[in-house]
Scaffold this motif. Structure first.
Motif, PDB file in Angstrom:
ATOM      1  N   VAL A 315       0.698  -1.136   0.174  1.00 15.38           N
ATOM      2  CA  VAL A 315      -0.098   0.052  -0.063  1.00 15.38           C
ATOM      3  C   VAL A 315       0.996   1.245   0.043  1.00 15.38           C
ATOM      4  O   VAL A 315       1.870   1.246   0.784  1.00 15.38           O
ATOM      5  CB  VAL A 315      -1.009   0.169   1.043  1.00 15.38           C
ATOM      6  N   ALA A 316       0.435   2.143  -0.991  1.00 12.98           N
ATOM      7  CA  ALA A 316       1.194   3.542  -0.885  1.00 12.98           C
ATOM      8  C   ALA A 316       0.448   4.300  -0.074  1.00 12.98           C
ATOM      9  O   ALA A 316      -0.733   4.401   0.016  1.00 12.98           O
ATOM     10  CB  ALA A 316       1.247   4.068  -2.272  1.00 12.98           C
ATOM     11  N   VAL A 317       1.154   5.090   0.971  1.00 11.83           N
ATOM     12  CA  VAL A 317       0.334   5.743   1.880  1.00 11.83           C
ATOM     13  C   VAL A 317       0.793   7.292   1.844  1.00 11.83           C
ATOM     14  O   VAL A 317       2.238   7.691   1.953  1.00 11.83           O
ATOM     15  CB  VAL A 317       0.626   5.384   3.511  1.00 11.83           C
ATOM     16  N   VAL A 318       0.190   8.303   1.339  1.00 11.69           N
ATOM     17  CA  VAL A 318       0.577   9.722   1.065  1.00 11.69           C
ATOM     18  C   VAL A 318      -0.050  10.649   1.957  1.00 11.69           C
ATOM     19  O   VAL A 318      -1.374  10.622   1.974  1.00 11.69           O
ATOM     20  CB  VAL A 318       0.178  10.006  -0.226  1.00 11.69           C
ATOM     21  N   ASN A 319       0.674  11.333   2.882  1.00 15.76           N
ATOM     22  CA  ASN A 319       0.123  12.233   3.878  1.00 15.76           C
ATOM     23  C   ASN A 319       0.388  13.461   3.272  1.00 15.76           C
ATOM     24  O   ASN A 319       1.359  13.732   2.922  1.00 15.76           O
ATOM     25  CB  ASN A 319       1.133  12.094   5.167  1.00 15.76           C
ATOM     26  N   LEU A 320      -0.835  14.302   3.225  1.00 11.41           N
ATOM     27  CA  LEU A 320      -0.754  15.635   2.579  1.00 11.41           C
ATOM     28  C   LEU A 320      -1.365  16.631   3.775  1.00 11.41           C
ATOM     29  O   LEU A 320      -2.158  16.325   4.521  1.00 11.41           O
ATOM     30  CB  LEU A 320      -1.727  15.412   1.380  1.00 11.41           C
ATOM     31  N   GLU A 321      -0.578  17.833   3.769  1.00  8.59           N
ATOM     32  CA  GLU A 321      -1.337  18.945   4.486  1.00  8.59           C
ATOM     33  C   GLU A 321      -1.394  20.072   3.751  1.00  8.59           C
ATOM     34  O   GLU A 321      -0.648  20.473   2.607  1.00  8.59           O
ATOM     35  CB  GLU A 321      -0.114  19.116   5.459  1.00  8.59           C
ATOM     36  N   TYR A 322      -2.431  20.621   3.861  1.00  6.34           N
ATOM     37  CA  TYR A 322      -2.783  21.854   2.871  1.00  6.34           C
ATOM     38  C   TYR A 322      -3.252  22.779   4.146  1.00  6.34           C
ATOM     39  O   TYR A 322      -3.661  22.656   5.141  1.00  6.34           O
ATOM     40  CB  TYR A 322      -4.220  21.538   2.344  1.00  6.34           C
ATOM     41  N   ASP A 323      -3.005  24.276   3.656  1.00  3.86           N
ATOM     42  CA  ASP A 323      -3.234  25.420   4.160  1.00  3.86           C
ATOM     43  C   ASP A 323      -4.739  25.734   4.143  1.00  3.86           C
ATOM     44  O   ASP A 323      -5.419  25.298   3.169  1.00  3.86           O
ATOM     45  CB  ASP A 323      -2.521  26.772   3.742  1.00  3.86           C
ATOM     46  N   GLY A 324      -5.257  26.032   5.353  1.00  2.00           N
ATOM     47  CA  GLY A 324      -6.720  26.410   5.556  1.00  2.00           C
ATOM     48  C   GLY A 324      -7.628  25.224   5.766  1.00  2.00           C
ATOM     49  O   GLY A 324      -7.090  24.190   5.743  1.00  2.00           O
ATOM     50  N   SER A 325      -8.788  25.513   5.492  1.00  5.23           N
ATOM     51  CA  SER A 325      -9.917  24.474   5.726  1.00  5.23           C
ATOM     52  C   SER A 325     -10.346  24.249   4.186  1.00  5.23           C
ATOM     53  O   SER A 325     -11.077  25.003   3.734  1.00  5.23           O
ATOM     54  CB  SER A 325     -10.736  25.127   6.624  1.00  5.23           C
ATOM     55  N   ILE A 326      -9.983  22.969   3.514  1.00  7.37           N
ATOM     56  CA  ILE A 326     -10.192  22.746   2.507  1.00  7.37           C
ATOM     57  C   ILE A 326     -11.376  21.904   1.882  1.00  7.37           C
ATOM     58  O   ILE A 326     -11.732  21.435   0.720  1.00  7.37           O
ATOM     59  CB  ILE A 326      -9.037  22.458   1.725  1.00  7.37           C
ATOM     60  N   LEU A 327     -11.756  21.077   2.974  1.00  8.89           N
ATOM     61  CA  LEU A 327     -12.876  19.873   2.866  1.00  8.89           C
ATOM     62  C   LEU A 327     -14.240  20.440   2.433  1.00  8.89           C
ATOM     63  O   LEU A 327     -14.829  21.331   3.245  1.00  8.89           O
ATOM     64  CB  LEU A 327     -12.879  18.977   3.857  1.00  8.89           C
ATOM     65  N   PRO A 328     -14.858  19.887   1.358  1.00  9.47           N
ATOM     66  CA  PRO A 328     -16.187  20.161   1.015  1.00  9.47           C
ATOM     67  C   PRO A 328     -17.125  19.540   2.029  1.00  9.47           C
ATOM     68  O   PRO A 328     -18.390  20.089   1.836  1.00  9.47           O
ATOM     69  CB  PRO A 328     -16.386  19.841  -0.417  1.00  9.47           C
ATOM     70  N   VAL A 329     -16.860  18.610   2.621  1.00  4.13           N
ATOM     71  CA  VAL A 329     -17.625  17.937   3.538  1.00  4.13           C
ATOM     72  C   VAL A 329     -16.916  17.703   4.788  1.00  4.13           C
ATOM     73  O   VAL A 329     -15.627  17.858   4.786  1.00  4.13           O
ATOM     74  CB  VAL A 329     -17.950  16.571   3.097  1.00  4.13           C
ATOM     75  N   THR A 330     -17.521  17.181   5.920  1.00  6.18           N
ATOM     76  CA  THR A 330     -16.742  16.929   7.159  1.00  6.18           C
ATOM     77  C   THR A 330     -17.131  15.401   7.488  1.00  6.18           C
ATOM     78  O   THR A 330     -18.291  15.203   7.290  1.00  6.18           O
ATOM     79  CB  THR A 330     -17.060  17.840   8.017  1.00  6.18           C
ATOM     80  N   GLY A 331     -16.187  14.887   7.905  1.00  5.43           N
ATOM     81  CA  GLY A 331     -16.373  13.386   8.307  1.00  5.43           C
ATOM     82  C   GLY A 331     -15.048  12.560   8.417  1.00  5.43           C
ATOM     83  O   GLY A 331     -13.907  13.353   8.232  1.00  5.43           O
ATOM     84  N   PHE A 332     -15.224  11.260   8.275  1.00  5.89           N
ATOM     85  CA  PHE A 332     -13.857  10.270   8.752  1.00  5.89           C
ATOM     86  C   PHE A 332     -12.979  10.288   7.451  1.00  5.89           C
ATOM     87  O   PHE A 332     -11.763  10.301   7.382  1.00  5.89           O
ATOM     88  CB  PHE A 332     -14.418   9.149   9.042  1.00  5.89           C
ATOM     89  N   GLY A 333     -13.818  10.221   6.201  1.00  4.21           N
ATOM     90  CA  GLY A 333     -12.970  10.186   4.819  1.00  4.21           C
ATOM     91  C   GLY A 333     -14.037   9.484   3.886  1.00  4.21           C
ATOM     92  O   GLY A 333     -15.120   9.203   4.239  1.00  4.21           O
TER      93      GLY A 333
END
Length: 477
Positions: A315-333
């Motif tokens: 499995v390739a696991v890619v951790n990403l960090e973005y500035d600000g609050s970018i999610l169109p929905v909120t939840g676990f994933g």
């Protein structure tokens, strides 16, 4: 009494076994042999200097059931209770889980209204499937694939979308090949004992181990936790066990100590390392099945063959960090069924369940993209040939397509976890039974633990260490 026990593998399984051995006065010496330069195996966290935490392996751990309570009791005993980060069932991360189907996100139905309504991507209410399920006849097969089992009992649509996605999220695997009996024993037992999943869930379906809850496990029940992590990441758990073992006078911890060969001796085993030999009365192997197979002597040929037949996926696991609050929905994933995009298994919105792992100043969003699994080879080619750039590009492109995020991530980390999840194909339980019978019949002082045999979750692996130690010492710990 056991004089010397060698534990092969210093991942969470080997560490847990050593921890339980340490707590028994019957053992004089425990020798832990880890081939890499660190303990903890797949429990691996990055702690950035600014306070942000990223997980490259398991993240949330479930408190439910005997095995969940057992882990919490261990966390308690190690003095880690103050570092726990719980996520309750009423939290938005527990309530909202999404599927990415037909190019859009769909919230998974939950609660009573979720059972009664028709919620896309499904064409009929879940209650309909559940009601019909009670009438479906019991299977006579001793094992079947998860897809076949769910199609038969709940319908093809749920199997193709929900269960397909779930198996990608949990096992990074293909539900058409995975065994229902070994991957979801609770479902298999419900059908066998009650003739129905629904009745099995309502009435209980068979014996579960008895683990009395300690203070922390009691708190998890009272506060109804769905999952938990630790303030400095899940790697704190193996680190604390390692510290505990180091303080014990009876444990020797060796890193960079790959086991080359093991052979039976008059007193137990002779273990050959790169630079020396160790004798032990008993071996607890927490190695991946294939790694153990290459160390065994030719006299164990049938065991070697069965160990080699246990497949794993990368499995390739890619951790990403973005500035600000970018999610169109909120939840676990969200999870992605194989029919939508084979290579992309799912995206975890880490900042939602564990905002404590965000850096303390300035708003950011942490995501983890999981890719490959059973589809790694056909999507990305050989794991040794893939570049981090290509995996990163694929992950950021998915975040853009699925979540509409146009910004580039401000930070990333790509981890290629090779052969990280064993795949329990149909008939897996027979193979494991047969391996353990071989060991018994030949009086081999050997215990098999870890994710290759009795469950891949962190809780299962820790519990397998406990069970092996109890069987070895003939006591309930």
């Amino acid at each position: 009494p056991m004089r010397t026990v060698a534990v092969l593998g210093g991942g969470i399984g080997g560490l847990a076994a050593s921890y339980y051995l340490c707590r028994s006065p019957q053992v004089t010496k425990v020798i832990v042999l880890e081939s890499s330069s660190r303990f903890g195996g797949w429990l691996w966290s990055t702690r950035r200097p600014d306070g942000a935490v990223f997980e490259h392996g398991p993240r949330g751990i479930r408190p439910a059931g005997a095995v969940g309570r057992n882990t919490l009791n261990m966390v308690d005993d190690l003095g880690l209770a103050g570092e726990i980060l719980p996520v309750t069932y009423s939290h938005v991360a527990s309530k909202n889980r999404y599927l990415y189907v037909d190019g859009q996100l769909h919230r998974m139905p939950s609660g009573l209204s979720g059972l009664l309504r028709t919620a896309p991507p499904f064409s009929r209410p879940l209650l309909f499937s559940v009601a019909m399920e009670i009438l479906v006849k019991k299977s006579k097969k001793e094992d079947e694939s998860i897809h076949s089992f769910v199609s038969r009992r709940l319908g093809k649509e749920l199997a193709d979308i929900a269960v397909d996605s779930l198996c990608r999220g949990v096992f990074a695997g293909d539900c058409r090949k995975l065994s229902v009996r070994s991957c979801f024993p609770v479902l298999y037992n419900a059908e066998q004992r009650r003739g129905s999943l629904t009745l099995g869930m309502l009435l209980g379906s068979g014996p579960t181990p008895v683990v009395p809850p300690g203070p922390l496990a009691q708190r998890s029940i009272k506060e109804s936790w769905a999952q938990w992590s630790l303030s400095r990441g899940v790697e704190s758990l193996p680190e604390s066990i390692t510290d505990y073992l180091q303080q014990s006078r009876r444990v020797q911890l060796h890193r960079d100590a790959a086991v080359k060969h093991i052979s039976p001796s008059s007193s137990g085993w002779t273990i050959r390392l790169e630079d020396g030999v160790i004798s032990a009365d008993h071996i607890i192997s927490a190695l991946p099945a294939k790694a153990l197979s290459s160390a065994l002597p030719p006299a164990c040929q049938s065991l070697i063959q069965e160990l080699q037949d246990i497949s794993t996926v990368t499995v390739a696991v890619v951790n990403l960090e973005y500035d600000g609050s970018i999610l169109p929905v909120t939840g676990f994933g969200h999870l992605v069924p194989s029919s939508e995009d084979q290579g992309l298994l799912g995206v975890v919105y880490d900042s939602v369940p564990f905002p404590q792992h965000n850096r303390p100043n300035g708003q950011t969003t942490r995501l983890t993209v999981m890719m490959g699994g059973a589809w790694f080879q056909e999507e990305f080619g050989a794991p040794e040939a893939i570049t981090e750039e290509r995996l990163l590009a694929r992950a950021t492109e998915a975040v853009q397509r699925h979540l509409g995020v146009t910004a580039a991530p401000s930070w990333n980390r790509v981890a290629l976890q090779r052969d990280c999840i064993p795949q329990y194909y149909q008939g897996h339980f027979r193979r494991v039974e047969s391996m353990r019978s071989f060991i018994k019949e030949n009086n081999l002082p050997l215990s098999l633990i870890g994710s290759s045999y009795d469950g891949v979750s962190v809780n299962d692996v820790i519990f397998s260490g406990r069970t092996a130690v109890e069987e070895l010492l003939g006591t309930g710990l």
